[in-house]
Scaffold this active site. Structure first.
Site, short mmCIF file in Angstrom:
data_model
loop_
_atom_site.label_atom_id
_atom_site.label_comp_id
_atom_site.label_asym_id
_atom_site.label_seq_id
_atom_site.Cartn_x
_atom_site.Cartn_y
_atom_site.Cartn_z
N GLU A 510 0.87 -1.18 0.00
CA GLU A 510 0.00 0.00 0.00
C GLU A 510 0.90 1.23 0.00
OE1 GLU A 510 -4.18 1.27 2.18
OE2 GLU A 510 -3.08 -0.49 2.85
N GLU A 782 -2.59 0.60 13.36
CA GLU A 782 -3.78 0.83 12.54
C GLU A 782 -5.06 0.52 13.32
OE1 GLU A 782 -5.25 -0.14 8.00
OE2 GLU A 782 -3.78 -1.44 8.97
#
Length: 927
Positions: A510, A782
């Site tokens: 990502e 996260e």
């Protein structure tokens, strides 16, 4: 471009020593005269830049921070083409004596400047007594190539660029190209500049010596619109007679596979222009063109952002960038003219550099010949490897942020990113290797393939920390060990996700410029680092990627796909410009982005019916305990409510920007639109008792309208108890995701519930900031529970262990716990108002504001409250000292009496309120 020059500096944060050692081609101007202006910079914080992007710069400076200087009443700036003309014969601009206290972003109003021009400037100021200071030392800036027409060079590459498959995977990367050219210097050199850029990543050498110390250059921009160029002073690299220049070229973000995009149908190219000025005034220019040669048979076989680098020492070509090298076996390159639609522009923020080194804290052999090195800190960058090897042996270098319970590497969260480097040895003995064209997010480094007869030690691996090169601006510490660890985690999260662009994470497949994450962290980032130019540059990419209809992608640079706009994410185009303006005082950020702000509001309007918008949103991303019927990651707060709230917020911020810029009619128009949206918001989402009627009641559903001022005062009073009820139902834990979490402390502060926010902050159980720390976190995660000691790794995925979004709590820590808050743009007016709470007995912060250092340090000693502060010159501060206002207070060690420096404005029930002039003060009162 080497933008800033820095000496070694040491920044102590939380008792952790961060040694940031950065170098460049220019010597920093340092002023030792205590009477003269200090810290002269141009535009967004550049000190003596070379290859500068701005031909219409602004000037900023700080007043000397001593007891004699309180404020500025006037200034004079002189600008010249030669330092010998200063200060009396400036030929470019003389401002004259300007009666003003302005020290930030004074716009240049002199003669037109052009590419390559070197400009010198200095200034003086008049203080509160109308006394003139000495002139500052002379500062300078040198412009880069500002226009495509300044380039004679062409894009070059091999006619066909092959790919290489990574060992034991199906992932392919372009093989690295090595390109070179011999050239001749005819005379004595006065100066030499190398202007260079790439569609991909480059590293240049001249006569066998590396050019600059930049990493992953030139960086990541929307390549179809804008590519940044770099400028280097290479005078010391050149010699009279024959010289050689060599460039290694890799795919980087341009040609490599990226999330959603996959592999683009493009191959890397490079372009450079070496301009040599001789002492006789003549200029000779050497460019990339068809005369260059190239090969793909070099030691860096391939390199990818996600998958790592392959290095084969057997392919090393000794002295390939020197005049003695024979390149007759190399191929001729092909050359292309500059794309007419592509803008070449000097890089407008600091390049990525290697800024710190970490040594392993533990070494474990998990199998014969397989050793794991624990760096003790989740970091971003590359390892420097020094290990013994056998000839033809292959060293495998793997990376992980966490270990599994059996002590082995946990790489599942890297998803499709192989993140593995390989080194092939050409002979027996110790090798030294550091990857060039990739980076990794990791705490653990696993080595295999080395000479197993040797005993591993800490010298085998060094962690090279890399990120965009900015100074840390903040020192924060407290009496609580875990709060200090949280501060450390926030800093490491920001550093790891500011590698050329603001990324969501630095380790998996990502590493993208998610706009929602960016708008969430931006306010905190301005406290932690000197990130003004970083955000300004990225905002230019946001504008580049904005569609004609106003849509802003949820990732910038855009990776295509269906995610071309999303509420709470795309609002970055209104939120970050406004936050940048508030924290720096730079009106230029609003001037640059106002049109795009309006276009984004227009996009909302095009999707609205009766002010209710149909649009995509990621919702309150990763809200804990989410049971969303479609996807638990999106949270359970009503999407319709979130979208309408952010629509209103963007309209409001655009109205504020219009007001600052003097567009009164447009400001009024947006204000009326904001009021209309608020009316509909209240009607659609709340009943008359202030309770949510759209979707489930959640903390975030109440936080959004309370933070964004979407409710009238009567409804606010009714809604607040419902928010507090939602918090009480969770035993005073948060239940917020990416959008709600940064608003929680701000709203609780606003409604006078600071003690409740302290309780939430200091929770040790899930979900909370300290919960991840208790599970071993050394940066922000996260998810609140990406890993637990009891249950292992979260089975829902999205387990990045370096994700800066929840670090947004830092803003509240600095503004409320330490008590340093700007109440007028750019810290022109400051509030110092610490509120002790929770288990804390002390806290301290020093922030390097645009006007100078602001500090607040408090401690509780028995029943007494001690506060020490520092206020920089040319500002004013209001100080709230908590204590028993029925008793006396001591200021600077004596019983307080009003004086010219400290005036008592009022007493509240719980605090003394003072107004102070610049200086250092201490307060002591019973608490």
């Amino acid at each position: 471009m080497h933008i800033l020059t820095r000496n070694k500096l040491t920044i102590v944060v939380l008792g952790i020593l961060f040694l940031v050692s950065c170098s460049s081609n220019q010597n920093t101007t340092t002023t030792t005269n205590n009477n003269a202006p200090q810290d002269l910079i141009v535009s967004e914080g550049f000190k003596n830049p070379i290859g500068f992007y701005d031909a219409t710069p602004s000037f900023s400076w700080k007043l000397p921070q001593n007891k004699n200087v309180k404020k500025q009443t006037a200034y004079s700036i002189v600008v010249a083409s030669n330092p010998k003309l200063l200060p009396d014969n400036a030929d470019l601009w003389e401002s004259g004596k300007i009666e003003s206290d302005q020290t930030l972003f004074v716009k240049y109003k002199g003669k037109k400047l052009s590419s390559r021009q070197k400009v010198y400037w200095q200034l003086k100021f008049w203080d509160q007594d109308k006394k003139a200071s000495d002139w500052s030392e002379v500062a300078n800036f040198e412009l880069g190539l500002l226009n495509n027409s300044d380039w004679q060079a062409k894009w070059i590459s091999l006619p066909k660029v092959d790919k290489e498959k990574s060992p034991k995977t199906n992932k392919k990367s372009y093989k690295v190209q090595y390109l070179r050219k011999d050239f001749t210097i005819d005379s004595k050199i006065a100066s030499a500049r190398l202007y260079i850029t790439a569609k991909g990543l480059f590293e240049a050498e001249i006569n066998g010596k590396k050019v600059g110390d930049d990493v992953m250059a030139p960086g990541w921009t929307p390549y179809n619109k804008r590519i940044e160029t770099l400028t280097y002073d290479v005078l010391d690299h050149l010699q009279k007679g024959t010289n050689a220049i060599g460039i290694a070229l890799a795919e980087g973000w341009y040609g490599g596979r990226l999330m959603l995009r996959g592999y683009p149908k493009v191959s890397p190219k490079v372009m450079c222009q070496l301009e040599v000025k001789y002492t006789n005034g003549e200029v000779q220019t050497f460019i990339t063109d068809e005369s260059w040669t190239a090969t793909q048979d070099g030691p860096i076989v391939s390199a990818g952002i996600y998958d790592g680098e392959q290095y084969d020492a057997r392919k090393e070509q000794k002295a390939w960038s020197t005049k003695t090298f024979n390149d007759t076996s190399w191929q001729k390159v092909i050359a292309e003219d500059i794309d007419a639609t592509l803008k070449l522009t000097p890089k407008r923020h600091n390049t990525v550099k290697s800024v710190q080194e970490l040594a392993p804290v533990n070494i474990t052999e998990i199998d014969k010949g397989v050793v794991i090195f624990d760096m003790g800190q989740n970091m971003v960058g590359v390892p420097r490897i020094k290990v013994p090897m056998h000839k033809e042996g292959t060293l495998k270098i793997r990376f992980a942020e966490m270990l599994k319970q059996d002590g082995r590497m946990y790489t599942k969260n890297y998803r499709g990113a192989v993140s593995t480097d390989y080194y092939k040895a050409k002979e027996d003995g110790q090798i030294a290797y550091q990857p060039t064209f990739t980076f990794h997010g990791f705490r653990y480094v696993e080595l295999s393939g080395f000479d197993t007869s040797a005993t591993p030690d800490e010298s085998w691996v060094t962690g090279i920390v890399q990120h965009s090169d900015y100074k840390l601006n903040l020192e924060f510490s407290s009496s609580h060990e875990k709060l200090n660890q949280l501060q450390s985690n926030i800093i490491w999260g920001l550093r790891g996700n500011t590698l050329d662009i603001p990324t969501d994470c630095p380790q998996r497949d990502e590493r993208a410029g998610w706009t929602g994450d960016a708008q969430v962290i931006a306010p905190t980032s301005f406290f932690i680092g000197d990130v003004h130019s970083f955000w300004m540059s990225w905002l230019e990419s946001v504008r580049n990627d904005q569609d004609e209809d106003g849509a802003v992608p949820v990732m910038v640079p855009s990776l295509g796909g269906r995610l071309r706009a999303g509420a709470g994410w795309s609002d970055v185009i209104t939120i970050v410009p406004w936050e940048t303006y508030l924290r720096t005082g730079d009106v230029g950020v609003l001037e640059e982005n106002y049109t795009s702000m309006k276009k984004w509001v227009g996009f909302y309007q095009s999707k609205a019916k009766n002010h209710i918008v149909k649009m995509f949103t990621h919702g309150d991303w990763l809200q804990p305990y989410s049971t969303h019927e479609r996807d638990e990651r999106f949270g359970v707060t009503s999407n319709k409510l979130i979208i309408t709230a952010y629509y209103a917020r963007s309209v409001y911020l655009t109205s504020q920007a219009a007001r600052v810029l003097g567009y009164e009619a447009e400001a009024k128009e947006y204000e009326l639109l904001f009021d209309a949206i608020c009316d509909v918001f209240q009607e659609q989402f709340f009943d008359t008792q202030g309770r949510i009627i759209e979707g489930p009641e959640t903390q975030t559903a109440y936080l959004l309208p309370l933070a964004f001022d979407l409710l009238d005062q009567e409804l606010v009073q009714k809604a607040v108890p419902h928010l507090l009820e939602q918090i009480k139902l969770t035993d005073n834990h948060l239940r917020t995701g990416f959008l709600g979490t940064p608003l929680l402390p701000l709203v609780l502060d606003k409604i006078g519930e600071t003690d409740l926010m302290y309780e939430i902050l200091f929770k040790e159980t899930y979900p909370s900031w300290f919960y991840s720390i208790n599970q071993g976190a050394t940066t922000m995660w996260e998810r609140w529970n990406s890993y637990t000691i009891k249950d292992g790794f979260n089975k829902g995925g999205m387990n990045s262990f370096n994700h800066y979004a929840y670090g947004a709590i830092g803003r509240w820590m600095y503004e409320r716990i330490a008590g340093i808050k700007s109440t007028k743009v750019g810290f022109k007016e400051i509030e110092i108002a610490p509120i002790p709470g929770g288990p804390l007995t002390s806290a301290a912060a020093t922030y390097n504001s645009p006007y100078g250092k602001v500090s607040s340090s408090w401690k509780l000693v028995g029943k007494q409250f001690h506060l020490e502060i520092k206020v920089p010159p040319n500002t004013t501060a209001q100080v709230l000292v908590p204590g028993n206002t029925q008793e006396n207070i001591k200021v600077n060690g004596v019983e307080f009496e009003d004086n010219s420096d400290v005036k008592l404005l009022s007493k509240t029930k719980e605090a003394f309120v003072f107004k102070v002039t610049p200086g250092t003060y201490s307060f002591k009162t019973n608490y």
